[in-house]
Design a protein around this motif. Structure first.
Motif, PDB file in Angstrom:
ATOM      1  N   SER A 195       0.837  -1.202   0.000  1.00  0.00           N
ATOM      2  CA  SER A 195       0.000   0.000   0.000  1.00  0.00           C
ATOM      3  C   SER A 195       0.870   1.249   0.000  1.00  0.00           C
ATOM      4  N   PHE A 196       1.950   1.185   0.780  1.00  0.00           N
ATOM      5  CA  PHE A 196       2.834   2.344   0.894  1.00  0.00           C
ATOM      6  C   PHE A 196       3.481   2.663  -0.452  1.00  0.00           C
ATOM      7  N   ARG A 197       4.009   1.591  -1.080  1.00  0.00           N
ATOM      8  CA  ARG A 197       4.693   1.763  -2.367  1.00  0.00           C
ATOM      9  C   ARG A 197       3.732   2.297  -3.426  1.00  0.00           C
ATOM     10  N   TYR A 198       2.548   1.713  -3.431  1.00  0.00           N
ATOM     11  CA  TYR A 198       1.518   2.128  -4.383  1.00  0.00           C
ATOM     12  C   TYR A 198       1.167   3.599  -4.158  1.00  0.00           C
ATOM     13  N   ALA A 199       0.948   3.965  -2.899  1.00  0.00           N
ATOM     14  CA  ALA A 199       0.553   5.342  -2.587  1.00  0.00           C
ATOM     15  C   ALA A 199       1.640   6.335  -2.998  1.00  0.00           C
ATOM     16  N   LEU A 200       2.896   5.944  -2.739  1.00  0.00           N
ATOM     17  CA  LEU A 200       4.008   6.846  -3.064  1.00  0.00           C
ATOM     18  C   LEU A 200       4.099   7.072  -4.572  1.00  0.00           C
ATOM     19  N   LYS A 201       4.018   5.964  -5.329  1.00  0.00           N
ATOM     20  CA  LYS A 201       4.121   6.067  -6.796  1.00  0.00           C
ATOM     21  C   LYS A 201       2.977   6.881  -7.378  1.00  0.00           C
ATOM     22  N   GLU A 202       1.768   6.605  -6.884  1.00  0.00           N
ATOM     23  CA  GLU A 202       0.597   7.321  -7.417  1.00  0.00           C
ATOM     24  C   GLU A 202       0.661   8.805  -7.063  1.00  0.00           C
ATOM     25  N   THR A 203       1.116   9.100  -5.850  1.00  0.00           N
ATOM     26  CA  THR A 203       1.199  10.509  -5.429  1.00  0.00           C
ATOM     27  C   THR A 203       2.219  11.246  -6.283  1.00  0.00           C
ATOM     28  N   GLU A 204       3.341  10.570  -6.528  1.00  0.00           N
ATOM     29  CA  GLU A 204       4.378  11.163  -7.380  1.00  0.00           C
ATOM     30  C   GLU A 204       3.808  11.491  -8.754  1.00  0.00           C
ATOM     31  N   ALA A 205       3.104  10.529  -9.328  1.00  0.00           N
ATOM     32  CA  ALA A 205       2.549  10.713 -10.662  1.00  0.00           C
ATOM     33  C   ALA A 205       1.515  11.839 -10.660  1.00  0.00           C
ATOM     34  N   GLU A 206       0.704  11.875  -9.623  1.00  0.00           N
ATOM     35  CA  GLU A 206      -0.333  12.907  -9.572  1.00  0.00           C
ATOM     36  C   GLU A 206       0.279  14.294  -9.404  1.00  0.00           C
ATOM     37  N   THR A 207       1.334  14.380  -8.585  1.00  0.00           N
ATOM     38  CA  THR A 207       1.976  15.678  -8.361  1.00  0.00           C
ATOM     39  C   THR A 207       2.584  16.194  -9.665  1.00  0.00           C
ATOM     40  N   LEU A 208       3.204  15.277 -10.402  1.00  0.00           N
ATOM     41  CA  LEU A 208       3.791  15.685 -11.680  1.00  0.00           C
ATOM     42  C   LEU A 208       2.710  16.137 -12.656  1.00  0.00           C
ATOM     43  N   GLN A 209       1.638  15.384 -12.676  1.00  0.00           N
ATOM     44  CA  GLN A 209       0.548  15.757 -13.585  1.00  0.00           C
ATOM     45  C   GLN A 209      -0.064  17.092 -13.171  1.00  0.00           C
ATOM     46  N   GLY A 210      -0.174  17.298 -11.874  1.00  0.00           N
ATOM     47  CA  GLY A 210      -0.686  18.572 -11.366  1.00  0.00           C
ATOM     48  C   GLY A 210       0.224  19.723 -11.773  1.00  0.00           C
ATOM     49  N   ALA A 211       1.533  19.504 -11.654  1.00  0.00           N
ATOM     50  CA  ALA A 211       2.497  20.548 -12.024  1.00  0.00           C
ATOM     51  C   ALA A 211       2.399  20.853 -13.516  1.00  0.00           C
ATOM     52  N   GLU A 212       2.247  19.796 -14.311  1.00  0.00           N
ATOM     53  CA  GLU A 212       2.099  20.005 -15.758  1.00  0.00           C
ATOM     54  C   GLU A 212       0.863  20.829 -16.065  1.00  0.00           C
ATOM     55  N   SER A 213      -0.227  20.501 -15.392  1.00  0.00           N
ATOM     56  CA  SER A 213      -1.473  21.216 -15.677  1.00  0.00           C
ATOM     57  C   SER A 213      -1.356  22.662 -15.219  1.00  0.00           C
ATOM     58  N   LEU A 214      -0.680  22.886 -14.100  1.00  0.00           N
ATOM     59  CA  LEU A 214      -0.492  24.263 -13.616  1.00  0.00           C
ATOM     60  C   LEU A 214       0.267  25.087 -14.651  1.00  0.00           C
ATOM     61  N   ILE A 215       1.374  24.521 -15.138  1.00  0.00           N
ATOM     62  CA  ILE A 215       2.200  25.264 -16.100  1.00  0.00           C
ATOM     63  C   ILE A 215       1.453  25.481 -17.413  1.00  0.00           C
ATOM     64  N   HIS A 216       0.738  24.472 -17.849  1.00  0.00           N
ATOM     65  CA  HIS A 216      -0.052  24.661 -19.074  1.00  0.00           C
ATOM     66  C   HIS A 216      -1.124  25.729 -18.879  1.00  0.00           C
ATOM     67  N   ASN A 217      -1.816  25.676 -17.754  1.00  0.00           N
ATOM     68  CA  ASN A 217      -2.843  26.677 -17.480  1.00  0.00           C
ATOM     69  C   ASN A 217      -2.272  28.079 -17.494  1.00  0.00           C
ATOM     70  N   LEU A 218      -1.142  28.240 -16.827  1.00  0.00           N
ATOM     71  CA  LEU A 218      -0.584  29.588 -16.674  1.00  0.00           C
ATOM     72  C   LEU A 218       0.023  30.100 -17.977  1.00  0.00           C
ATOM     73  N   ASN A 219       0.168  29.240 -18.983  1.00  0.00           N
ATOM     74  CA  ASN A 219       0.659  29.692 -20.282  1.00  0.00           C
ATOM     75  C   ASN A 219      -0.434  29.846 -21.318  1.00  0.00           C
ATOM     76  N   THR A 220      -1.634  29.450 -20.942  1.00  0.00           N
ATOM     77  CA  THR A 220      -2.673  29.452 -21.957  1.00  0.00           C
ATOM     78  C   THR A 220      -3.872  30.310 -21.602  1.00  0.00           C
TER      79      THR A 220
END
Lengths: 657, 172
Positions: A195-220
């Motif tokens: 559960s820990f490993r799964y949570a860590l990997k998913e959180t990492e992926a979500e944070t990266l996706q969130g950062a991508e969406s933030l940067i795209h939003n702020l440029n568009t």
């Protein structure tokens, strides 16, 4: 409002002026007027519409609102009032947004209310919405002073959510207390490995996706006329929790990946906050993130680097409060100290600033015109005092207009308490004294040309002249400090980020005095206290000379080094220059290097007239050439910069060949 | 010995910020060479003692430099004189990290330990060796032009008796 002398001739004159303003904009006749701001597409319909409003507002302010002495000083080219179009209506300049407060309590944009987010993805999306909502309540930049600290709790929420999912799906024994579920709990990791490993990997992926969406939003998200996107800045680098580190890492990764076709994002401008013991040497917890920031900067021109250890910034630094850490608007604005005790960033900003044309004063009291053999320093300082007083009068007069505005005029900013305390005001109540926590800044341009006009050499060429230049800026700072005490306001000294202004003073001084070598013979004046971009000087010396001015400019300053060559391929050089600048007490620093992009094949790097990757010629294929102006990036400098800034970019001497 | 180029600071010819010094004269005549004019030993300005001292002063005063790079031409065609320059530099500026570029290979330079070329090699720290091969040209390579060229750690190679490649100290 009535004209002071309503004669027929005066009315005729006003009418002609107004008609000319309209014609210049509608027919795109005056390219420099239209490109005054590199982020505004002044040739578009909405850009023209905005320009019409803006030019009329300036005209109106000058004729009907402002003190006559200030108008005269503008007309005689001694003083520049920035964002004059906002003067009459009392808008304020820029702000550091308390994201922790807005995200943590939820907020209302005016059109709808928003609950506190429960995941990092949503939190990152709301950051863009908050930036945009705030942007419409003021005219300058919007900044996050500690986005890593502000977003870390939502990484924790995502982790907790994924961990619970993991326990359910992997059927690991349920029993963890909610307070035990966090990323740095080693026991949790032992007891619930899957559960820990799964949570860590998913959180990492979500944070990266969130950062991508933030940067795209702020440029568009064009939220201003002329296709302008909000002038956003995000500062980070000091949060050492695993959640905060994950935010920083994701923002850097997303920035390096670039936008849709891999191109460099223009916004948000990013600033990495450097602090000894936190991220400056290999034993520091965030050193790896500092290295990654340098890598990103070598690839994308930013993060820029903020120096928390510079004496000016260390004064109010409190290790237990990340909001006391120096951060900046991308352009360089600094509003950290407050004589009323709010020695932190979020919840306040700069109110307005006026810039002095030091070059004109230099020409009048120096040797440049050949009228005297020795500079008339007494005359110079006497005139300087006179125009400092006028520029300050302008700020105070404007401040009075700003104070009288009702809270509902800057609705989001006040109602939501983005400006601290605004939430306690009724919509019709004037903002009044709340604004006193902000700063009123006096700026300057052209120390180099001023010295040349006074003494025949600029401050990079001669040590004695350097001391004179230093004394001049120290004098201006002392003036600001004295007036702060007398008026009980935050009056600060600004190394003006001259973008629209860089060519305006020059053009008129040249018309008046002719082309004076090293003074008015270029299309622009040198930014603030910088050593001229065309002057050959080694990087270390430029850094050392400019560093001494940073401590004086308590409203903000930036220094640059120009690198020629592929900064991406020489990390050691990049790092050593950044760390040298920090060691010399430069407060805010960045390295400029060319980033060209071939629109035929997408190659990014240094492109001459021919793309080294696909062989396309610049005459056939558009080569997008990204450069930095005030601290922000703009798109292609050849289509968006005004002529003065284009000339400055062409003249820039590279400190390395 | 003539000097055909000098950059007080460069990021293109070795790791870190380096002073790059170009010595005139080369007989390798590689096809596709980026500056054939520098093959001529009389090209450029005489590298006089005064000019050498100016450059040594620049290097000693610049706190940002990671070292120097010697290029050309090919400095190994003026090996003895370049060695003298290096001795002067080290005496006045202390331990300076030196990269040297050549069309010779490491094996050729180490063939005769009594030769002037070997003496010069011994004074340097990183060797970028091998002729420029136009067919192997690759613009993505760091600090060299064609993929046959090697970045060699000179002290480690001399110590172990075989070619030891240089490794970057900072990586992105």
């Amino acid at each position: 409002m009535a004209l002071l002398q309503p004669t027929y001739e005066a009315n005729e004159h006003l009418l002609r002026e107004m008609i000319a303003v309209g014609e210049d904009i509608i027919d795109s006749k005056d390219l420099d007027l239209i490109r005054e701001n590199a982020n505004l597409n002044g040739e578009s319909f909405s850009g023209k519409m905005s320009k019409l409003g803006s030019e009329y507002a300036k005209w109106y302010a000058k004729h009907f609102i402002m003190p006559k002495s200030v108008v005269r000083a503008i007309e005689e080219n001694y003083v520049y009032v920035h964002d004059l179009d906002q003067y009459a209506i009392g808008t304020t300049n820029c702000i550091f947004i308390p994201f922790d407060k807005l995200l943590g309590g939820g907020f209302n944009t005016g059109n709808g209310s928003v609950r506190p987010p429960n995941s990092i993805m949503t939190a990152m999306a709301l950051v863009a919405i908050i930036f945009q909502s705030q942007q419409n309540a003021q005219y300058g930049g919007v900044s996050a002073s500690k986005i890593d600290h502000d977003l870390a709790p939502y990484v924790a929420k995502s982790f907790s959510k994924y961990f619970r999912k993991g326990v359910f799906y992997f059927e690991e024994e349920d029993g963890a207390e909610p307070s035990d579920i966090h990323m740095s709990n080693f026991e949790l990791q032992l007891r619930y490995p899957k559960s820990f490993r799964y949570a860590l990997k998913e959180t990492e992926a979500e944070t990266l996706q969130g950062a991508e969406s933030l940067i795209h939003n702020l440029n568009t998200m064009s939220s201003r006329a002329g296709g302008q996107i909000p002038f956003t800045s995000i500062n980070y680098g000091t949060c050492t929790s695993p959640e905060g580190q994950m935010v920083i890492d994701a923002l850097l990764t997303a920035t390096m990946q670039g936008l849709g076709s891999g191109e460099t994002p223009i916004f948000p401008i990013q600033i990495f906050k450097c602090k000894q013991g936190v991220n400056q040497s290999p034993k520091d917890p965030n050193y790896a993130l500092f290295l990654k920031a340098a890598e990103c900067s070598a690839k994308r021109l930013y993060p820029n680097f903020a120096n928390l250890d510079a004496p000016l910034n260390l004064q109010v630094y409190d290790p237990s409060d990340p909001d006391s850490e120096f951060a900046t608007m991308g352009c360089r604005t600094r509003v950290l100290s407050d004589r009323f005790g709010r020695n932190k960033l979020s919840g306040k900003g700069n109110l307005s600033f006026n810039t002095l044309n030091l070059v004109k004063l230099g020409i009048e009291y120096g040797t440049a015109l050949g009228k005297r053999k020795k500079a008339d320093e007494q005359g110079f300082y006497h005139a300087l005092d006179h125009y400092l007083d006028i520029a300050l009068d302008g700020l105070l007069h404007r401040f009075d207009i700003q104070r009288r505005q009702k809270a509902k005029a800057s609705d989001f900013m006040m109602r939501e308490g983005v400006w601290e305390g605004g939430e306690q005001l009724a919509p019709d109540e004037p903002v009044g004294d709340l604004l006193k926590h902000g700063s009123l800044s006096l700026g300057f341009i052209g120390v180099a040309e001023c010295m040349k006009a006074l003494y025949g050499r600029h401050h990079g060429e001669d040590e004695q002249v350097f001391e004179k230049a230093f004394r001049l800026i120290a004098y201006m700072r002392a003036y600001c400090d004295r007036k702060s005490d007398e008026l009980d306001l935050n009056i600060t000294l600004f190394a003006t980020p001259a973008e629209g202004l860089s060519g305006k003073f020059t053009k008129r001084d040249r018309q008046y005095y002719g082309s004076l070598p090293g003074i008015t013979d270029r299309e622009y004046y040198t930014n603030s206290f910088h050593i001229p971009v065309y002057y050959e000087i080694q990087a270390a010396r430029k850094i050392r000379l400019e560093a001494r001015f940073h401590d004086l400019c308590n409203a903000g300053a930036i220094s640059y080094i120009e690198l020629n060559g592929n900064a991406r391929s020489n990390p050691a050089a990049f790092l050593s220059i950044v760390q040298y600048a920090l060691s010399q007490q430069v407060s805010y620093f960045s390295i400029n290097h060319p980033i060209d992009r071939c629109s035929a094949c997408g190659y990014e790097g240094i492109i001459g007239s021919v793309c080294p990757s696909c062989g396309s010629h610049e005459e056939d294929v558009h080569i997008r050439r990204l450069r930095r102006v005030t601290g922000y990036l703009t798109g292609d400098f050849q289509t968006r910069f005004n002529s003065a800034k284009q000339a400055e970019v062409r003249d820039r001497v590279k400190h390395t060949p | 010995m003539n000097l055909c180029g000098y950059y007080p600071e460069s990021i293109n010819e070795g790791e870190g910020l380096r002073a790059s010094i170009f010595i005139s004269g080369c007989r390798h005549r590689c096809k596709g060479c980026f500056s054939p004019v520098t093959w001529n030993f009389n090209y450029g300005e005489p590298f006089t003692l005064q000019r050498q001292n100016e450059i040594i002063g620049d290097i000693a005063r610049n706190p940002l430099l990671s070292g120097i790079s010697l290029l050309g031409g090919d400095p190994f065609f003026s090996a003895a004189e370049v060695s003298e320059f290096l001795d002067r530099l080290y005496a006045q500026a202390g331990a300076v990290n030196t990269w040297i570029y050549t069309g010779y290979t490491y094996e050729e330079l180490t063939a005769d330990p009594l030769a002037a070329e070997y003496a010069l090699l011994r004074r340097c720290h990183v060797l970028v060796d091998g002729r420029f091969e136009e067919a192997l040209r690759d613009t993505s390579l760091r600090y060299c032009g064609s993929s046959n060229q090697r970045l060699i750690n000179i002290p480690a190679s001399l110590a172990s008796g075989k070619v030891e490649l240089w490794e970057p100290t900072v990586r992105f």
